[in-house]
Write a protein that holds these residues in place. Structure first.
Motif, short mmCIF file in Angstrom:
data_model
loop_
_atom_site.label_atom_id
_atom_site.label_comp_id
_atom_site.label_asym_id
_atom_site.label_seq_id
_atom_site.Cartn_x
_atom_site.Cartn_y
_atom_site.Cartn_z
N MET A 105 0.82 -1.20 0.00
CA MET A 105 0.00 0.00 0.00
C MET A 105 0.86 1.26 0.00
O MET A 105 0.51 2.27 -0.62
N ARG A 106 2.01 1.21 0.65
CA ARG A 106 2.87 2.38 0.78
C ARG A 106 3.86 2.50 -0.38
O ARG A 106 4.68 3.43 -0.40
N GLY A 107 3.80 1.57 -1.34
CA GLY A 107 4.67 1.67 -2.49
C GLY A 107 6.05 1.09 -2.29
O GLY A 107 7.02 1.54 -2.89
N TRP A 108 6.15 0.05 -1.44
CA TRP A 108 7.41 -0.64 -1.18
C TRP A 108 7.29 -2.10 -1.60
O TRP A 108 7.27 -3.02 -0.77
N PRO A 109 7.21 -2.39 -2.89
CA PRO A 109 6.96 -3.78 -3.31
C PRO A 109 8.11 -4.73 -3.00
O PRO A 109 7.87 -5.92 -2.75
N ARG A 110 9.35 -4.25 -3.00
CA ARG A 110 10.47 -5.14 -2.71
C ARG A 110 10.47 -5.53 -1.23
O ARG A 110 10.75 -6.69 -0.89
N LEU A 111 10.16 -4.58 -0.36
CA LEU A 111 10.02 -4.91 1.05
C LEU A 111 8.89 -5.91 1.25
O LEU A 111 9.03 -6.89 1.99
N ALA A 112 7.77 -5.68 0.57
CA ALA A 112 6.64 -6.59 0.69
C ALA A 112 7.02 -7.98 0.20
O ALA A 112 6.65 -8.99 0.82
N ARG A 113 7.75 -8.05 -0.89
CA ARG A 113 8.16 -9.36 -1.42
C ARG A 113 9.00 -10.12 -0.40
O ARG A 113 8.84 -11.32 -0.20
N GLY A 114 9.90 -9.40 0.28
CA GLY A 114 10.70 -10.05 1.32
C GLY A 114 9.85 -10.57 2.46
O GLY A 114 10.08 -11.67 2.97
N VAL A 115 8.84 -9.78 2.86
CA VAL A 115 7.96 -10.20 3.95
C VAL A 115 7.19 -11.46 3.56
O VAL A 115 7.11 -12.43 4.33
N PHE A 116 6.63 -11.46 2.35
CA PHE A 116 5.82 -12.60 1.93
C PHE A 116 6.69 -13.83 1.63
O PHE A 116 6.24 -14.97 1.83
N THR A 117 7.92 -13.62 1.15
CA THR A 117 8.82 -14.76 0.94
C THR A 117 9.14 -15.44 2.27
O THR A 117 9.10 -16.67 2.39
N ARG A 118 9.42 -14.62 3.28
CA ARG A 118 9.68 -15.17 4.62
C ARG A 118 8.44 -15.86 5.17
O ARG A 118 8.55 -16.93 5.80
N LEU A 119 7.28 -15.28 4.93
CA LEU A 119 6.05 -15.88 5.40
C LEU A 119 5.85 -17.27 4.79
O LEU A 119 5.42 -18.21 5.46
N GLY A 120 6.17 -17.39 3.49
CA GLY A 120 6.04 -18.69 2.84
C GLY A 120 6.98 -19.73 3.41
O GLY A 120 6.65 -20.92 3.46
N VAL A 121 8.16 -19.29 3.87
CA VAL A 121 9.12 -20.22 4.46
C VAL A 121 8.70 -20.59 5.88
O VAL A 121 8.75 -21.76 6.28
N ASP A 122 8.26 -19.59 6.64
CA ASP A 122 7.90 -19.83 8.04
C ASP A 122 6.58 -20.59 8.18
O ASP A 122 6.38 -21.29 9.18
#
Length: 810
Positions: free
Chosen positions: A448-465
């Motif tokens: 929402m804030r325009g940080w897609p790379r940060l979001a990708r890192g969050v969701f990648t970690r979520l998929g691992v965890d």
């Protein structure tokens, strides 16, 4: 009992009517007698309407209030009756109090039910009231106290013994000690063979022990009547559905629906039996089915069933399921009404927190922002950080508190205060860093804030965890890929969601956005000068540009373009014109956006041109750009009267801290064919100060300077050196909105100072009035008016323009 009640009702009406005076009391009117007859048949609305009309004139006498509360209870408005009861207990009949105690239990308000039962026991120590008190205490988690109440019962008639035996079985079931409950029920069935209530409790115990088929066999082998057997079968389907709810929350992929699908199939099979077509089983089958359909994610089918069974009195749980369905199908007003209805009739339900959260989102999505904040504030006030543990009596952390705090963070962001929402989310993560639900929503806020790379890192970690819950990670990664123009990766994640059989409003929106990103795109811009000014302001000027983009292939898409500039001047006999056609290719991806192409003039100049540019975005904050244009359209239009052309080079640097603040620097050189080299630099700071769902306020501070070579023959505006400083206050109002389709209005006010060598300084002001329609990823339409006062060669001129911009995917 109904006949006796209405005999007392009629008598009460007649007695009260004798003191009413000259006016004929409502209870003496013929229409009221007819209403009483209808009430006996279950149609309570006419009698209620008459009593409510009487109540509007003043407080009802005690006998009439007693009757009114009874009618409210029979009409399914037990919660309303309970709100009217306090202070009138002594005036109420025992039958009415017993009904209201039952209503309190239905509302999951065990404390109020126990209070009313104690009032009844103080009047008369009847076994039924003692049983009711024990069951209410058990529902409040006070099993030991409930058993003590039953143990204190004096010996009574066999009917009383049966009543207390049923209550003890209920208390044991409520306590969760199913083994002891089963043992007690086996012995109780021996003492009272064939009792329907004990049979139901026994079979219910088997169901809770995870033995639905054994329960069904026991029902068939017992002397239970066909209605009880049918009820047990519906309970069996409901048990499957509860298992399905657990499976839906723990498993992933299509297999997670197995239990829910089995429950739906069993519900359908049972409902097809001839005996299930009779009341109350037809309504029960539909009530259960609508909940199962929504649990399965089949919102459209749940809504279709609601519309098919017009007039059905849905249970609070079915109403809440339908509210979820309507909200999922983007009908928030209907969802709001259903959530409120469910909460009114079952405010103490275990699922009430889910319903209240749904209500907050329904208010948000329907644009009722003030009501949304009020409902959220009430929910926060009712959800403390700590609660009392029933078993130990100690104060422990309340998990509902975190859910409500998360809701507050997301609603704050959705109401256009993304910075405030992010700060609240960070505070939550400080307390629970590894909470997957918090991480998922943090990723959504980053997008929402325009940080897609940060979001990708969050969701990648979520998929691992959380490997067992891949849906949230896949949806988040698809959104990040779309923001980064990695369309193939977005498609891969969407295919993954299809494989997982995920279909909700958010995923449907992602699919639609991905589809539109693959479509051709038309971008039109047009400006018309209305001023009639001189110097830099043209007379009857018109400027337009158009680009038609192809559907993308990989990271590339082709485009054709058309550019047109024309103007006449009060001090020139000839008109200036520049028109060009061109074609090119554009590349879009995670690392930025670039394009190159060729142009050719078609205005008689027959000169070719070219352009190439690239904006490099190495992260979510910085963008570095470079561009070169051969025979640039930025050459002064008036200079084209003398066939002046220009080549332009530009460098730019932008730092976007977040969606509230950004800075930009730009430097360019325009080399003109008459020997002039125009140099320019500019800087701006864009800051948002106010951000809300209806209103936003930004300021833009701009500094600019330029220099030109002396060219005596130049007919265009050519200051040797100049500079400008200005500040613009840009206000935006959201006039209307429905999900992605919105209508905005902007008012920009600019004040500044302009300095030109040899001519001194002068004031600058400007006004912008603009409206914009947005259709989500489909496109947008902007149109507006500007009025600007600016000095040129020491003379202030005022210019007016209208403009229109269209961006459309088709």
């Amino acid at each position: 009992m109904t006949r006796n009640l209405f005999t007392s009702l009629a008598a009460g009406f007649l007695l009260a009517g004798g003191a009413a005076g000259a006016e004929t009391p409502v209870w003496k009117q013929p229409e009221y007698a007819a209403a009483i007859v209808q009430a006996r048949a279950g149609q309570t609305a006419p009698a209620l309407a008459l009593l409510e009309r009487e109540r509007a004139r003043g407080p009802l006498p005690a006998p009439l209030l007693d009757d009114y509360l009874t009618l409210l209870y029979w009409s399914g408005r037990g919660a309303e009756a309970l709100r009217l009861l306090p202070g009138h207990e002594a005036d109420m009949s025992a039958d009415t109090l017993a009904r209201l105690a039952r209503a309190a239990r239905d509302q999951r308000d065990a404390a109020e039910a126990a209070r009313i039962y104690r009032v009844l026991l103080a009047r008369q120590p009847a076994a039924g009231y003692r049983a009711g008190l024990a069951m209410a205490q058990a529902e409040a988690g006070q099993a030991a106290a409930a058993l003590a109440v039953l143990d204190a019962a004096p010996p009574g008639a066999p009917a009383d013994e049966l009543e207390l035996t049923r209550a003890r079985a209920y208390v044991l079931l409520q306590s969760g000690d199913l083994t002891q409950a089963l043992d007690y029920l086996i012995r109780a069935r021996t003492r009272f063979p064939g009792d329907p209530e004990l049979e139901r409790s026994y079979l219910g115990c088997l169901l809770r022990l995870g033995a639905p088929w054994q329960a069904s066999q026991a029902a068939g082998a017992s002397a239970a009547d066909s209605r009880l057997v049918l009820q047990i079968d519906f309970d069996r389907a409901a048990t499957l559905s509860r298992w399905g709810r657990i499976q839906e929350s723990q498993d992933s992929g299509p297999g997670r629906h197995a239990q829910t699908d089995a429950a739906l199939k069993l519900n359908q099979d049972i409902a097809a039996r001839p005996e299930a077509a009779r009341p109350p089983f037809a309504a029960l089958a539909a009530d259960d089915r609508v909940q199962m359909l929504q649990q399965r994610g089949l919102s459209a089918q749940a809504i279709a069933l609601d519309r098919q069974r017009t007039g059905q009195a849905w249970s609070p749980y079915a109403r809440a399921a339908l509210a979820d369905a309507y909200l999922n199908q983007r009908q928030p007003l209907r969802a709001e009404a259903l959530y409120r209805s469910a909460l009114r009739d079952a405010p103490q339900a275990d699922e009430a927190l889910d319903w209240r959260i749904g209500l907050v989102y329904a208010l948000l999505e329907s644009g009722q922002h003030a009501a949304c904040r009020r409902e959220l504030a009430a929910l926060q006030a009712a959800t403390p950080r700590q609660k009392t543990d029933r078993a130990s009596g100690r104060r422990v952390f309340n998990p509902a508190f975190q859910r409500v705090a998360l809701l507050d963070a997301m609603v704050t962001a959705y109401q256009e205060d993304s910075r405030g929402g992010w700060e609240k989310m960070e505070a939550l993560l400080d307390e629970a860093s590894f909470n997957p639900e918090l991480r998922q929503n943090q990723g959504s806020l980053a997008l929402m804030r325009g940080w897609p790379r940060l979001a990708r890192g969050v969701f990648t970690r979520l998929g691992v965890d959380e490997p067992d819950q891949p849906e949230a990670a896949a949806a988040g990664l698809a959104g990040a890929a779309l923001d980064l123009q990695e369309l193939d990766e977005a498609d891969r994640q969407l295919r993954r969601l299809n494989e997982l059989d995920v279909d909700n409003a958010g995923v449907r929106q992602l699919r639609e956005r991905a589809r539109l990103e693959r479509r051709p795109e038309l971008v039109l811009e047009g400006k018309k000068d209305l001023s009639g000014g001189q110097g830099a302001g043209e007379q009857n000027a018109w400027e337009s540009s158009a680009r038609l983009y192809s559907s993308p292939f990989g990271h590339w898409r082709l485009f054709g373009l058309h550019q047109l500039q024309r103007a006449s001047y009060v001090n020139e006999t000839a008109s200036a014109r520049y028109e060009a056609l061109g074609m090119g290719a554009e590349w879009r991806g995670e690392q930025g956006r670039g394009e190159f192409g060729l142009t050719g003039q078609i205005d008689g100049g027959r000169r070719g041109g070219a352009f190439a540019g690239y904006d490099w975005t190495p992260d979510d904050y910085w963008t570095l750009g470079a561009r070169f244009e051969l025979n640039s359209a930025e050459a002064p239009l008036k200079g084209r009267l003398d066939d002046v052309r220009g080549n332009r080079a530009q460098l730019s640097l932008q730092y976007r801290a977040d969606d509230y603040r950004s800075y930009a620097l730009q430097a360019e050189a325009l080399s003109l064919s008459d020997g002039n080299l125009r140099r320019a630099v500019s800087a701006n700071w864009d800051q948002r100060w106010v951000s809300g769902p209806r209103y936003k306020l930004n300021t833009i501070l701009t500094l600019a300077a330029s220099a030109n070579d002396a060219v005596p023959s130049a007919r265009y505006f050519n200051p040797r050196a100049d500079g400008e400083a200005s500040v613009t206050a840009m206000q935006e109002w959201k006039l209307w909105g429905e999900y992605e389709t919105t209508w905005h209005q902007r008012l920009g006010l600019t004040l500044g100072s302009y300095t030109q060598r040899d001519f001194g300084a002068g004031g600058v002001w400007g006004l912008l009035l603009e409206q914009e329609w947005r259709w989500g990823s489909r496109g947008s339409l902007r149109y507006g008016f500007t009025r600007v006062r600016h000095p040129y060669d020491g003379k202030a001129e005022t210019g007016n323009k209208v403009y229109l911009n269209l961006d459309w995917r088709f």
